[in-house]
Each structure stands twice: as C-alpha cells, then as structure tokens.
Scaffold this active site. Sequence first.
Site, PDB file in Angstrom:
ATOM      1  N   CYS A 205      -9.661 -14.322   1.861  1.00 41.58           N
ATOM      2  CA  CYS A 205      -9.638 -15.278   2.986  1.00 41.58           C
ATOM      3  C   CYS A 205     -10.931 -15.069   3.767  1.00 41.58           C
ATOM      4  O   CYS A 205     -10.950 -14.985   4.978  1.00 41.58           O
ATOM      5  CB  CYS A 205      -8.406 -15.098   3.855  1.00 41.58           C
ATOM      6  SG  CYS A 205      -8.127 -13.425   4.399  1.00 41.58           S
TER       7      CYS A 205
ATOM      8  N   ASP B 183      -0.467   2.592  -5.028  1.00 36.96           N
ATOM      9  CA  ASP B 183      -1.851   2.160  -5.006  1.00 36.96           C
ATOM     10  C   ASP B 183      -2.079   1.369  -6.304  1.00 36.96           C
ATOM     11  O   ASP B 183      -1.864   1.901  -7.400  1.00 36.96           O
ATOM     12  CB  ASP B 183      -2.722   3.422  -4.963  1.00 36.96           C
ATOM     13  CG  ASP B 183      -4.192   3.106  -4.979  1.00 36.96           C
ATOM     14  OD1 ASP B 183      -4.548   1.962  -5.280  1.00 36.96           O
ATOM     15  OD2 ASP B 183      -4.978   4.027  -4.683  1.00 36.96           O
TER      16      ASP B 183
ATOM     17  N   ASP C 222      -5.820 -10.138  -4.605  1.00 31.85           N
ATOM     18  CA  ASP C 222      -6.079 -10.700  -3.270  1.00 31.85           C
ATOM     19  C   ASP C 222      -6.381  -9.523  -2.338  1.00 31.85           C
ATOM     20  O   ASP C 222      -5.594  -9.177  -1.473  1.00 31.85           O
ATOM     21  CB  ASP C 222      -4.795 -11.454  -2.842  1.00 31.85           C
ATOM     22  CG  ASP C 222      -4.897 -12.071  -1.468  1.00 31.85           C
ATOM     23  OD1 ASP C 222      -6.018 -12.259  -0.986  1.00 31.85           O
ATOM     24  OD2 ASP C 222      -3.841 -12.357  -0.869  1.00 31.85           O
TER      25      ASP C 222
ATOM     26  N   GLU D 241       0.841  -1.187   0.000  1.00 34.04           N
ATOM     27  CA  GLU D 241       0.000   0.000   0.000  1.00 34.04           C
ATOM     28  C   GLU D 241       0.880   1.242   0.000  1.00 34.04           C
ATOM     29  O   GLU D 241       1.884   1.285  -0.678  1.00 34.04           O
ATOM     30  CB  GLU D 241      -0.937  -0.017   1.198  1.00 34.04           C
ATOM     31  CG  GLU D 241      -2.385   0.027   0.730  1.00 34.04           C
ATOM     32  CD  GLU D 241      -3.336  -0.254   1.856  1.00 34.04           C
ATOM     33  OE1 GLU D 241      -4.129   0.646   2.141  1.00 34.04           O
ATOM     34  OE2 GLU D 241      -3.270  -1.346   2.401  1.00 34.04           O
TER      35      GLU D 241
END
Length: 724
Positions: free
Chosen positions: A365, A293, A311, A266
């Site tokens: 997840c 970003d 992800d 990030e």
Amino acid sequence: MPEGFVHSVKVPRIYKTAACTIKKIAEHRASLKELVYERKHPNIKAIYALAATALQNSSQLTELLEKTEILKKEPRLDHWLARILITELIWGKQSLQSEAKPVLTIRNYENQLRDALKNTSNDKIEKSIKKVKNVYVILNKKPVVTLVKIHFLISVEKPRYVRVNTLIMSVDDAIQEFKNDGYNLLPKSPNYKSYLKSLESLDTFSFIQDYHIRELFAFKAGTAFYDHDGYNSGALVLQDKASCLPANLLNPPSGSVVLDMCAAPERNERRYQLLCNLIESSGANIVETINADALKIDSNKYPDIEYILVDPSCSGSGMDRIEVNESTNKNDPSRLKSLQSFQVFLLRHALFNFPTAKRVVYSTCSIYAEENEMVIDEILNNVGDAYKLVPIKETLKNEWINYSSEKFNCKDNCLYAKPSVDYSNGFFVAVFERNFDVPLPEIRKVKEELKDEQVEGSNNGKFNNQRKNRKQETGKNELIVNGNNKGEGKRKKIKKKKGLSKYDNDKLNDNKVSCEKEKSLNERAENVVKKEFNEENENSNKAGKNKRKKKKMSTEKGENGEKNEENSEETDVKKKKKKLLADEVKDVEKSNVDGEENSEKANIKKKRKKKKLLTKDVDDVEKNYLNGEEKFEETNIKKKKKKKKLLTENEVQVEENNEDNIEKVEKNKKKLKGETNSELKSDVNDKNNTGEDEETKKKKKRKYDSVEDNNSNENVTKKKRKKN
Ligand SMILES: C[S@@+](CC[C@H](N)C(=O)[O-])C[C@H]1O[C@@H](n2cnc3c(N)ncnc32)[C@H](O)[C@@H]1O
C-alpha cells in the site's frame, strides 16, 4: 463538602481511541488497519469505521472546522477528537449521546455544522475531481491556531466500499438487501472510465457494483455501515477496493491451496487471536492459520502450496491519511531502503522456496517506486525465466489507468491504484507466474544444500570452502530462515573473504545473481530483519547490545593502539568496518536465535510497553482537553479539596478545642459574668486608655480573644452538629 459538585463526565472511549488513531495516522503515517487492530477495544469494528469515515471526509472536516471556527472558539477542544465527534454527528449515528464536555461542545455547534456542510458540498465536488491540491488547513491543535501549508495526498473522496462475504451471503442476495434498505443500483458501466464517472455521481440513495470485483459495491462516501446487520453478521466487509485487488488478481481456482504470507499475526499472540476470530466470524472453515515468521515456514511441511500472497510491511504511503506535511511526505530514504530489502527478501522467499507455487502476487500500500518497481526489478534479476511477470494490463483488458513506470525493467506490467484516479487507497500489485519448463535458479538449491550440509556436519575441505562461499551468497537467508547461531569467529572469516571463487562467480553469473547485489541485499536485509522481525526482542537485546558496545569501545581503544603501532589509517578503518559488520551480523543472528527463547520475556515486556503507550495514547486526547477546561476544573477540585481539608481540620480542631476548652469557656463565662465583651473590647482597643500598663492590656486582650474564639468555635460545632 460543597454541595452540587459533579465529576466531569468522561469522553466515551470509542471516540478517544478513534481520535488517537487518526492523530497517529496523520502524524506518523501509520496504516489505519494496523493501528486499529493494535487497540484493545470490544468494538474495534466501530472504531475502524469511525476513523475510516473521518479520514475519508478529511477535507470536508477541515472545511467544517474552518467555517464554524470551532477550534478557534473552543481552544481547549482537541482537534482530532473534534473530527471524530463531527464524523459521528454528520456521517455516523447522526447524534452524540454522551454528556462529556467535548461532546456537549460539538453538540452546541450542530446547527452551524449542518449549515456549513450544505455550503461545502460544491467545494467538495470540485475537490474530488482535482488530483492533488495545495491547501491551507489548521494543523496544530494548540489554542493558538497556526496555518501550515500542507499537501493533500487524498483530496478526493473515496466511496464507501462494501465487500460481500460470499461465504455468508450471495452477491445477488446482497444486492436485494441493499435495495430493501432503500438504495438504488446504478447501471453497469461499459468501461472503467465511465464507471469512475458514475462513482463521482453516487448520491445518498444509490450504489454501484464495482467494475472489476463482482462482490464489491460502492456507496456514497461516508455511508455508515457499522450499524448494519450485514456488517455485524460478517456478511459485509468494509474494505477499500485497492486491498481487494491482490486476491482478485491471484484468482486461485476453487480447491487450490493458497498461502497468505503476511496475514498479520507475526509473533504477536493477540493479533494472531484477532486473525483467528476474524476468520471464524467470516465463516471460513477451511483456513489453517500458522502463527509463525513467514520466512521460517518450511515448504516441506506444506508441499501443496500453489498460490501465494505477499503483502509485506511497507511505508503505507498510499494509505488513508488526513494530511501530509509537504516536508515529510516523502519517507526517509534509509527507511525506504530497509523496507525495500525486507520486501525483496520476503518475495524471494515466496518465489524460491515453494517449488509448487504457480502464481505469486506481490502488493504494497505504498506509492513509492523503492518499494514497488525497484523490488520487482531486483527480483526479476534473480528469477531468470523460472517466473514471468504477468502483464496486468492484459489481464484487465486495458480497463485500468495507472501502471508501473516504463523506466524500470518491469515496464508497465504492474498496477498502481491511485487515490485521485481510482477513488481508492494508493496500492501497487505485481503478479508472477511460474514457468515450470525452467528450473528455479540455483539460489534455492544452494540454500537447500546448505541446510543438508549443516545437518550432515561434513568436514570435507573443498566442500567447506564451497560452503563458505555459499554462505556469503545466501548468508542472511541462512541467518534468518534457519536462525543459525554460528560462532563469531566463523562469521568473521566469511566476512573477511573479499570475493567469491571463480567457481561460485561463474555459477552466480549463470544464475544471473550478482554477488555484489546479493551481498548488499543481505546487508540491507540485516537491518530490516532487525527492525521488522526483532522489534519484540529489542528490550531483551538492549543489555546485550550495550555490552557489545562497551566491548566494541574497548576493542576500538585496542585498535587505536594498533593503529599507532602500524601507523596505517587505512587498516584501521577496514578493521572498524569489519568489526561493525561482525557486530551487526551478531545482532541479527542473536536476535533470531534468542528470538524464540526470549520471545516470551520480550512479549511480556513489549506488552507492558505497548499497554503503557496505548494508555498514554488513548489518554492523550483527554489530556489535551484536560490541559484546558478540565485542568481548570481539576485545579478547582484541588482547591476545593484543599478547602475541604482545611475545613475538616478546622472542625477537628474545633472539636478538640471545644472539648479541651469547654471547661475553660464555662469558667471564662462565669468569670466574665457581668463583664461584657464590649466593655472588654473597648478596654482592649482604647488606645487612649493609659491608666493601665501594657501587661494588663495584653492580659485583657487574651481574655477577650479567648472568649471570642471559644464562642465562635462553639457556634461552628453547634452548626456542624445540627447539620449532622
Ligand atoms: C501490509 S500488512 C498486510 C496485512 C494483511 N495482509 C491485510 O491486508 O490486512 C503486512 C503484515 O505482514 C506482517 N509480517 C511482516 N513480516 C512478517 C513475517 N516475517 N512473517 C509473517 N508476517 C509478517 C506484519 O505483521 C503485517 O501485519
């Protein structure tokens, strides 16, 4: 100072940090990886391993704590710390070295714990085969132990997964190393179901090669690898099977260009550095890291990207955790909606903005359909035939058990990993493959054209109309990707426009992109973007927000006035809605535009805030303990300090008195020569002595006291001098 006082020994930081981590996971449902990597600690790997092992053995730990009644008997012991210390003692180094109180406490229970462990093994096996179980566990860490009904998300024990980093060591060499370590390789299973049975039968001396991933091995749960040479050299990676699946299913051939859009950095410099270090220590020398970003990555700069991993941040609902309270095991719906919008946004970016991409793997997840099937369905609505969803069932030759729900458009083409079935974290994976025979839907082109228009700055009327409409269609793309800070007025105009022109509607329908859907997606994305991207600008924007709030309030006042004039409630509500919307857009836009400028400032602030939080968190465990035993000690120290202070003051006073009075004392002594203290005393105390008047009695008493005082002062000083 009283002799023999020893300051209490501090609990090793590694244990405190690990305890804090599992506490946070249990209470805030955060992901283990994210939490651990937030920490500043030289031995992050060890913390990760400790926390992960504690989580893996969560149910057993609960049982051990219950059976030995440690928490009842030692109410001052922090229960998260107890879990970590027991983990280290039982499944880790098998010993506890520190002399800190909590460590000593757990050490005292070592025999009981080991005995209890023997008795829990049967229960453990029974548990591991049950899918979901309601149990009662001790949940709170206060001295008064309360039993709370909780829902075990992971009641099974996951094996210890070890992935071989094939850049450093070959799979065959790794197998040999494990054998040299004394482990037996279990035979390959003919199918996935029998493989799962083998996993259940893993013992301390056996290991097995994963059914799907060649370089992955499973050992008995809790096998400690964090002291292993292979782990320390980077040849072995402790990674849950589920998180190996996305890269495995992406399956890029050697030599292809892969983009991992959510590798973690990030805009956090420290995390970026961590990632770089990790890559370096893994021996990967062809990886280019981009600290940016992902939404702003310009595909023109990277024209060769063929494979993409997406992800994105998610609720983490499938991740390691200890217990989830039944009432909180479902995420707050608005949070899920926000996450969903963000996930759609990021996945669309991958699919639409990298024209050379051949395959894109989306994973979370999370076990919630909102972040999985619903994201995929929304995307399927957008991509038309330019991408197809690869049926994972076929890819895995039906050697998998759980797939996405048939209720959704994506049908059973995506995969679910379930803790209770696959002995892994909860995970979701979808694979998109590009069909180059079909051009990408217009949505991408619209955005590109939009960029060109901005560059050209055209004033053509018809063109501008189209642009407005297109902005409506891709408005937030533009806001986020380009971080464009258009004037408030202009945005209002865009927002005011109620529908799309026939031209655009037709176009959008052609492209199977529903305007309303797009609009709501964008609106939701605004919220998410605010949360996900601009967290770091939160502080710097606060002031601005307050200003706007004030402004809004005054506007509302104005609007209320208007309302009275117009006497129309409907108009007023609409106005307010518009205003709120405009404010929201402004927030997002400002955050994005200011983001770059303010990032440094905000970073500093954020770091400070984080540091403060971190220190607070890490100290929490200690504090809990301090609240009890150590606090008691602390009070003792305070008392002793106070005593010492008084004593010192007294001594000083004595010295002073002594020096001041030494002459006086001598004089008194001389004066009182022949006159014994006892005589004086009896004189003073003799109540029946009525021969003297009150004044004379008082004088005698003062004389007596003074002699007594000076004598005792002299004694103290002498003692002190002697001591010195
Ligand atoms: C679920 S984590 C995955 C981390 C990593 N793939 C792994 O397996 O360890 C999602 C990550 O996406 C990152 N992320 C979120 N939004 C991003 C963005 N716009 N650009 C780049 N990374 C982003 C977050 O920092 C977070 O670390």
